[in-house]
Design an enzyme around this catalytic site. Structure first.
Site, PDB file in Angstrom:
ATOM      1  N   ASP A  25      -4.966   1.752  10.798  1.00  0.00           N
ATOM      2  CA  ASP A  25      -6.186   1.763  11.497  1.00  0.00           C
ATOM      3  C   ASP A  25      -5.697   0.560  12.682  1.00  0.00           C
ATOM      4  O   ASP A  25      -5.353   1.120  13.740  1.00  0.00           O
ATOM      5  CB  ASP A  25      -6.962   1.547  10.484  1.00  0.00           C
ATOM      6  CG  ASP A  25      -6.171   0.250   9.900  1.00  0.00           C
ATOM      7  OD1 ASP A  25      -5.959  -0.858  10.661  1.00  0.00           O
ATOM      8  OD2 ASP A  25      -7.148  -0.493   9.234  1.00  0.00           O
ATOM      9  N   PHE A  57     -13.881   1.853   5.629  1.00  0.00           N
ATOM     10  CA  PHE A  57     -12.857   1.020   4.548  1.00  0.00           C
ATOM     11  C   PHE A  57     -12.496   1.974   3.333  1.00  0.00           C
ATOM     12  O   PHE A  57     -13.779   2.170   2.857  1.00  0.00           O
ATOM     13  CB  PHE A  57     -13.696  -0.620   4.301  1.00  0.00           C
ATOM     14  CG  PHE A  57     -13.127  -1.439   3.406  1.00  0.00           C
ATOM     15  CD1 PHE A  57     -11.017  -1.825   4.062  1.00  0.00           C
ATOM     16  CD2 PHE A  57     -12.721  -1.327   2.105  1.00  0.00           C
ATOM     17  CE1 PHE A  57     -10.909  -3.012   2.649  1.00  0.00           C
ATOM     18  CE2 PHE A  57     -11.973  -1.938   1.049  1.00  0.00           C
ATOM     19  CZ  PHE A  57     -11.057  -2.913   1.807  1.00  0.00           C
ATOM     20  N   GLY A 101       0.936  -1.194  -0.393  1.00  0.00           N
ATOM     21  CA  GLY A 101      -0.704   0.098   0.305  1.00  0.00           C
ATOM     22  C   GLY A 101       1.113   1.384   0.070  1.00  0.00           C
ATOM     23  O   GLY A 101       0.287   2.052  -0.187  1.00  0.00           O
ATOM     24  N   GLU A 125       4.098   5.004   6.142  1.00  0.00           N
ATOM     25  CA  GLU A 125       2.672   3.944   6.016  1.00  0.00           C
ATOM     26  C   GLU A 125       1.380   4.877   4.992  1.00  0.00           C
ATOM     27  O   GLU A 125       1.471   5.386   5.233  1.00  0.00           O
ATOM     28  CB  GLU A 125       2.184   3.252   7.732  1.00  0.00           C
ATOM     29  CG  GLU A 125       2.655   2.031   7.880  1.00  0.00           C
ATOM     30  CD  GLU A 125       1.845   0.758   7.597  1.00  0.00           C
ATOM     31  OE1 GLU A 125       1.203   0.984   6.250  1.00  0.00           O
ATOM     32  OE2 GLU A 125       2.077  -0.078   8.346  1.00  0.00           O
TER      33      GLU A 125
END
Length: 176
Positions: free
Chosen positions: A104, A153, A46, A100
């Site tokens: 979460d 999300f 990511g 990052e």
């Protein structure tokens, strides 16, 4: 609206807002690491987009490395972090900036903390583009936060749903 696999997503954070957040993160990092030679450690998959943007804004000498950790299946975390691609670079005694895409639960950070302590780095700081304070229950401090968001999300700008959506230039949230 877009569809990825079986789910629909609606626009949430614009590319312009993301770019502004990255510029602000970069200013802070550049100030704190002026005249140092840090190692930027991107967390794959990511963080590849945000890492590239932060790194190219760093004016000094630096090194770049990546580690691939996984903990998601579909839209939920498994709670277990697996190292899928480990570090090959010597980090002992070095200053590291962990990049990052999103923080979460913090489970990935706990694993990164373990790895960096094992590698005996002299210090590290954590930078994240997106941060979900409602979901984060760990004790590790997050030094650089781009955008705080509710516990939605999201996909886009490096974030995916089962492999799709990383290439989107803005962020979308799951349609309710």
């Amino acid at each position: 609206m877009i569809q990825l696999h079986d789910l629909e997503f609606v626009p949430y954070i614009s590319e312009e807002t993301i770019t502004t957040a990255i510029e602000e993160l970069s200013v802070q990092i550049n100030r704190d690491y002026e005249e140092k030679t840090p190692i930027f450690l991107g967390i794959l998959n990511g963080a590849f987009l945000v890492a590239s943007e932060i790194i190219k804004r760093f004016p000094g000498a630096c090194e770049v490395s990546f580690v691939k950790l996984g903990s998601y299946e579909g839209t939920t975390t498994t709670g277990k972090v697996q190292t899928l691609l480990g570090l090959t670079q010597e980090l002992e005694g070095r200053e590291v900036i962990v990049i990052e895409d999103i923080i979460d639960t913090g489970n990935t950070l706990v694993e990164i903390d373990r790895i960096l302590r094992e590698k005996k780095v002299s210090g590290y700081r954590i930078a994240t583009l997106f941060y979900k304070p409602e979901a984060y229950k760990k004790e590790l401090s997050i030094d650089y936060i781009g955008i705080e968001i509710p516990n939605y999300f999201i996909v886009g700008y490096g974030l995916d749903y089962d492999g799709l959506g990383r290439n989107l230039t803005q962020v979308y949230k799951l349609k309710k």
